[in-house]
Design a protein around this motif. Structure first.
Motif, PDB file in Angstrom:
ATOM      1  N   LEU A 192       1.001  -1.362   0.009  1.00 16.83           N
ATOM      2  CA  LEU A 192      -0.144  -0.317   0.389  1.00 16.83           C
ATOM      3  C   LEU A 192       0.661   1.176   0.006  1.00 16.83           C
ATOM      4  N   ALA A 193       1.225   2.300  -0.750  1.00 17.58           N
ATOM      5  CA  ALA A 193       1.444   3.225  -1.641  1.00 17.58           C
ATOM      6  C   ALA A 193       0.713   4.236  -0.884  1.00 17.58           C
ATOM      7  N   THR A 194       1.155   4.985  -0.513  1.00 20.48           N
ATOM      8  CA  THR A 194       0.415   7.308  -0.399  1.00 20.48           C
ATOM      9  C   THR A 194       0.487   7.432  -1.271  1.00 20.48           C
ATOM     10  N   ALA A 195       0.021   7.634  -1.930  1.00 22.25           N
ATOM     11  CA  ALA A 195       0.522   8.947  -3.198  1.00 22.25           C
ATOM     12  C   ALA A 195       0.992  10.633  -3.242  1.00 22.25           C
ATOM     13  N   ASP A 257      -1.334   9.349   5.649  1.00 27.78           N
ATOM     14  CA  ASP A 257      -0.829   8.322   5.117  1.00 27.78           C
ATOM     15  C   ASP A 257      -2.165   6.928   5.361  1.00 27.78           C
ATOM     16  N   PHE A 258      -2.391   6.281   4.082  1.00 35.23           N
ATOM     17  CA  PHE A 258      -2.947   5.522   4.489  1.00 35.23           C
ATOM     18  C   PHE A 258      -2.321   4.268   4.433  1.00 35.23           C
ATOM     19  N   LEU A 259      -3.398   3.377   5.715  1.00 34.31           N
ATOM     20  CA  LEU A 259      -2.482   1.745   6.545  1.00 34.31           C
ATOM     21  C   LEU A 259      -3.954   0.479   6.253  1.00 34.31           C
ATOM     22  N   TRP A 260      -3.508  -0.808   6.055  1.00 35.02           N
ATOM     23  CA  TRP A 260      -3.927  -1.646   5.715  1.00 35.02           C
ATOM     24  C   TRP A 260      -4.747  -1.788   7.276  1.00 35.02           C
ATOM     25  N   LYS A 265      -8.372  -6.610   3.776  1.00 31.77           N
ATOM     26  CA  LYS A 265      -8.461  -6.822   3.104  1.00 31.77           C
ATOM     27  C   LYS A 265      -8.648  -4.896   2.774  1.00 31.77           C
ATOM     28  N   LEU A 266      -9.379  -4.374   3.409  1.00 29.27           N
ATOM     29  CA  LEU A 266      -9.428  -3.003   3.775  1.00 29.27           C
ATOM     30  C   LEU A 266      -8.335  -2.025   4.117  1.00 29.27           C
ATOM     31  N   VAL A 267      -8.615  -0.086   3.260  1.00 27.42           N
ATOM     32  CA  VAL A 267      -6.925   0.685   3.890  1.00 27.42           C
ATOM     33  C   VAL A 267      -7.945   1.791   4.681  1.00 27.42           C
ATOM     34  N   TRP A 268      -7.263   2.304   5.616  1.00 32.53           N
ATOM     35  CA  TRP A 268      -8.075   2.726   5.961  1.00 32.53           C
ATOM     36  C   TRP A 268      -7.433   4.658   6.184  1.00 32.53           C
ATOM     37  N   GLU A 269      -7.439   5.867   7.176  1.00 33.29           N
ATOM     38  CA  GLU A 269      -7.105   6.541   7.370  1.00 33.29           C
ATOM     39  C   GLU A 269      -7.968   7.368   8.749  1.00 33.29           C
ATOM     40  N   PRO A 270      -6.803   7.995   9.284  1.00 31.62           N
ATOM     41  CA  PRO A 270      -7.452   8.595  11.099  1.00 31.62           C
ATOM     42  C   PRO A 270      -8.602   9.765  10.583  1.00 31.62           C
ATOM     43  N   GLY A 271      -9.928   9.445  11.107  1.00 32.30           N
ATOM     44  CA  GLY A 271     -11.078  10.113  11.035  1.00 32.30           C
ATOM     45  C   GLY A 271     -11.719  11.010  12.454  1.00 32.30           C
ATOM     46  N   ASP A 272     -12.624  11.247  12.260  1.00 31.91           N
ATOM     47  CA  ASP A 272     -13.413  12.300  13.407  1.00 31.91           C
ATOM     48  C   ASP A 272     -14.464  11.323  13.935  1.00 31.91           C
ATOM     49  N   LYS A 274     -16.767   7.857  14.566  1.00 30.04           N
ATOM     50  CA  LYS A 274     -16.849   6.725  15.832  1.00 30.04           C
ATOM     51  C   LYS A 274     -15.626   5.984  15.999  1.00 30.04           C
ATOM     52  N   ALA A 275     -15.670   5.972  15.046  1.00 33.19           N
ATOM     53  CA  ALA A 275     -14.878   4.256  14.931  1.00 33.19           C
ATOM     54  C   ALA A 275     -13.606   5.107  14.683  1.00 33.19           C
ATOM     55  N   GLY A 276     -13.057   6.513  14.375  1.00 38.98           N
ATOM     56  CA  GLY A 276     -11.779   6.734  14.796  1.00 38.98           C
ATOM     57  C   GLY A 276     -10.756   6.884  13.410  1.00 38.98           C
ATOM     58  N   ALA A 277     -12.036   6.473  12.358  1.00 40.23           N
ATOM     59  CA  ALA A 277     -11.181   5.422  11.634  1.00 40.23           C
ATOM     60  C   ALA A 277     -11.973   6.017   9.901  1.00 40.23           C
ATOM     61  N   ILE A 278     -12.120   6.208   8.734  1.00 37.81           N
ATOM     62  CA  ILE A 278     -12.680   6.013   7.630  1.00 37.81           C
ATOM     63  C   ILE A 278     -11.934   4.912   6.708  1.00 37.81           C
ATOM     64  N   TYR A 279     -12.741   3.645   6.096  1.00 32.03           N
ATOM     65  CA  TYR A 279     -12.130   2.873   6.085  1.00 32.03           C
ATOM     66  C   TYR A 279     -12.661   2.791   4.027  1.00 32.03           C
ATOM     67  N   TYR A 280     -11.681   2.433   3.940  1.00 32.78           N
ATOM     68  CA  TYR A 280     -12.089   2.502   1.759  1.00 32.78           C
ATOM     69  C   TYR A 280     -11.864   0.762   1.461  1.00 32.78           C
ATOM     70  N   ASP A 281     -12.245   0.454   0.466  1.00 30.67           N
ATOM     71  CA  ASP A 281     -11.942  -0.986  -0.205  1.00 30.67           C
ATOM     72  C   ASP A 281     -11.055  -0.178  -1.136  1.00 30.67           C
ATOM     73  N   VAL A 282     -10.232  -1.078  -1.567  1.00 30.55           N
ATOM     74  CA  VAL A 282      -8.984  -1.489  -2.247  1.00 30.55           C
ATOM     75  C   VAL A 282      -9.360  -0.335  -3.502  1.00 30.55           C
ATOM     76  N   THR A 283     -10.314  -0.136  -3.883  1.00 36.19           N
ATOM     77  CA  THR A 283     -10.470   0.186  -5.236  1.00 36.19           C
ATOM     78  C   THR A 283     -10.758   2.311  -5.364  1.00 36.19           C
ATOM     79  N   GLY A 284     -10.766   2.272  -3.536  1.00 40.82           N
ATOM     80  CA  GLY A 284     -11.141   3.654  -2.699  1.00 40.82           C
ATOM     81  C   GLY A 284     -12.755   3.853  -2.691  1.00 40.82           C
ATOM     82  N   LYS A 285     -13.412   3.221  -3.075  1.00 39.04           N
ATOM     83  CA  LYS A 285     -14.497   3.397  -2.392  1.00 39.04           C
ATOM     84  C   LYS A 285     -14.772   3.633  -0.556  1.00 39.04           C
ATOM     85  N   GLU A 286     -15.527   4.262  -0.034  1.00 41.90           N
ATOM     86  CA  GLU A 286     -15.869   4.632   0.970  1.00 41.90           C
ATOM     87  C   GLU A 286     -16.400   3.435   2.050  1.00 41.90           C
TER      88      GLU A 286
END
Length: 405
Positions: A192-195, A257-260, A265-272, A274-286
């Motif tokens: 997983l590489a963040t651009a 950065d995005f993280l596994w 199966k998914l990637v995520w980044e910190p978010g505000d 309840k979960a403290g994170a926003i998740y995406y599938d590998v195509t970038g769909k939330e």
């Protein structure tokens, strides 16, 4: 890669972590916490440069780096050097090892700009010693045979696959868009590489903001998305996901950065949220947060190998320097163990933790003078490293990357 590591520790044992090097979880007392500000504000001091990213993120007397059973702890394959900080030789316990570690410093540039630079030491598996590298960013695959590396002057247009036994790059994977971080999936088969368009650790005069009454150079938003790359074939799929906007009046930008996810199966980044994170599938769909991860106390929590226990928060009071372990199913506290910050599981009943010296640990003085310990659920401790520098913004403070062996 939580660090204390660059936003790496949340999705697997090697991540940093990842947790920032200046993570308030290191504190040995319930001092005021400013986690959100530390995640999104870059300052013109080393500690705040680390905080601008999502960093990221193991007993016997020192000597050689050969592994041997530790009958005192009941954990096998322990390699410890309590007389070394930073370590020169392998630190490991059970299923995990310190595969690399980094320090950070702020480098001033012309025109009032600056950049936070990572200085990495990577394990040479042939010698069992940590060797200084010229890479700007790296992550080590599970099994500790291969590292993914990025060259200096981020972002860059290719990712190297480096053999840990020889120190040589065996293959380069090119990307159409430049990247500033890279992380192996939990099974080691994908990257997983963040651009980014700009150096994610750069601080710019024309993005200055006020900090402690002074104007300091600040970060800029330049993230464009992420690549998911198949290691075997080198096939890279890009998902467009620009950086988030400003939050609560704080400057946002730099390293985002995005993280596994824990299962890869998914990637995520910190978010505000309840979960403290926003998740995406590998195509970038939330997508919604996975049920198991939504139940955990924080994104920095680390699951035991059998999935039954999870690390919790620092809960020390008075002179106690302890953190909690929770039952995954019930959420109830299962144990308290010595340590300010729980980093990785050596096995189902032992963890690696940072802890300051109980005799010298006090707010504003010795709270950051900490060492790696192997701790058991029944409270037994075994030193794994020497103590880090007592000052949080000391450039010699090293931040370990843990990798399953």
């Amino acid at each position: 890669m939580a660090p204390d590591s660059p936003a790496r520790a949340a999705s697997k044992a090697s991540a940093p972590a990842p947790p920032p090097a200046a993570d308030p979880a290191e504190r040995a007392r319930p001092l005021p916490r400013r986690r959100r500000a530390r995640l999104f504000v870059a300052a013109a001091v080393v500690a705040a440069v680390v905080a601008a990213g999502f960093a990221l993120p193991l007993v016997l007397r020192g000597g050689d780096a050969r592994e041997r059973p530790a009958s005192v702890t009941g954990v096998e394959k322990v390699a410890a050097h309590p007389d070394q900080s930073p370590p020169r030789e392998l630190i490991a316990a059970g299923r995990v090892a310190v595969s690399a570690y980094f320090t950070m410093k702020l480098v001033k540039l012309p025109n009032g700009n600056a950049v936070g630079t990572y200085e990495w030491r990577l394990l040479d598996t042939a010698t069992g010693r940590y060797e200084k590298t010229a890479w700007s960013w790296l992550d080590v695959a599970p099994g500790m045979r291969t590292a993914a590396v990025l060259e200096r002057d981020l972002p860059v247009g290719r990712i190297g696959l480096l053999d840990l036994a020889t120190g040589r790059v065996t293959r380069w994977i090119k990307t159409d868009r430049r990247v500033g971080s890279v992380q192996f999936s939990p099974d080691g088969t994908r990257l997983l590489a963040t651009a980014y368009e700009l150096d994610p650790d750069g601080l710019f005069k024309d993005a200055s903001y006020r900090l402690n009454g002074k104007d300091v150079p600040g970060p800029k938003q330049s993230r464009t998305g992420f690549y998911v790359i198949d290691v075997a074939s080198g096939k890279a799929e890009f998902a467009e996901r620009p950086a988030k906007g400003s939050r609560q009046g704080l400057p946002v930008g730099g390293r985002q950065d995005f993280l596994w996810s824990r299962d890869g199966k998914l990637v995520w980044e910190p978010g505000d949220n309840k979960a403290g994170a926003i998740y995406y599938d590998v195509t970038g769909k939330e997508v919604p947060a996975p049920a198991q991860e939504a139940r955990l106390s924080s994104q920095g929590a680390v699951l035991s190998p059998d999935g039954k226990l999870v690390t919790g928060a620092f809960v020390g009071q008075g002179g106690d320097i302890v953190s909690e372990i929770r039952d995954v199913k019930t959420g109830e506290r299962a144990a308290t163990v010595p340590g300010q910050q729980l980093l990785a599981w050596a096995d189902d009943s032992h963890l690696v933790a940072w802890r300051c010296d109980p005799e010298r640990c006090s707010p504003g003085e010795g709270e950051f003078r900490n060492q790696l310990l192997l701790v058991s659920l029944d409270g037994e401790t075994t030193p794994l490293s020497g103590f880090r520098a007592a000052k949080l913004n000391d450039e010699s403070r090293w931040n370990p990357v843990f990798t399953p062996r």
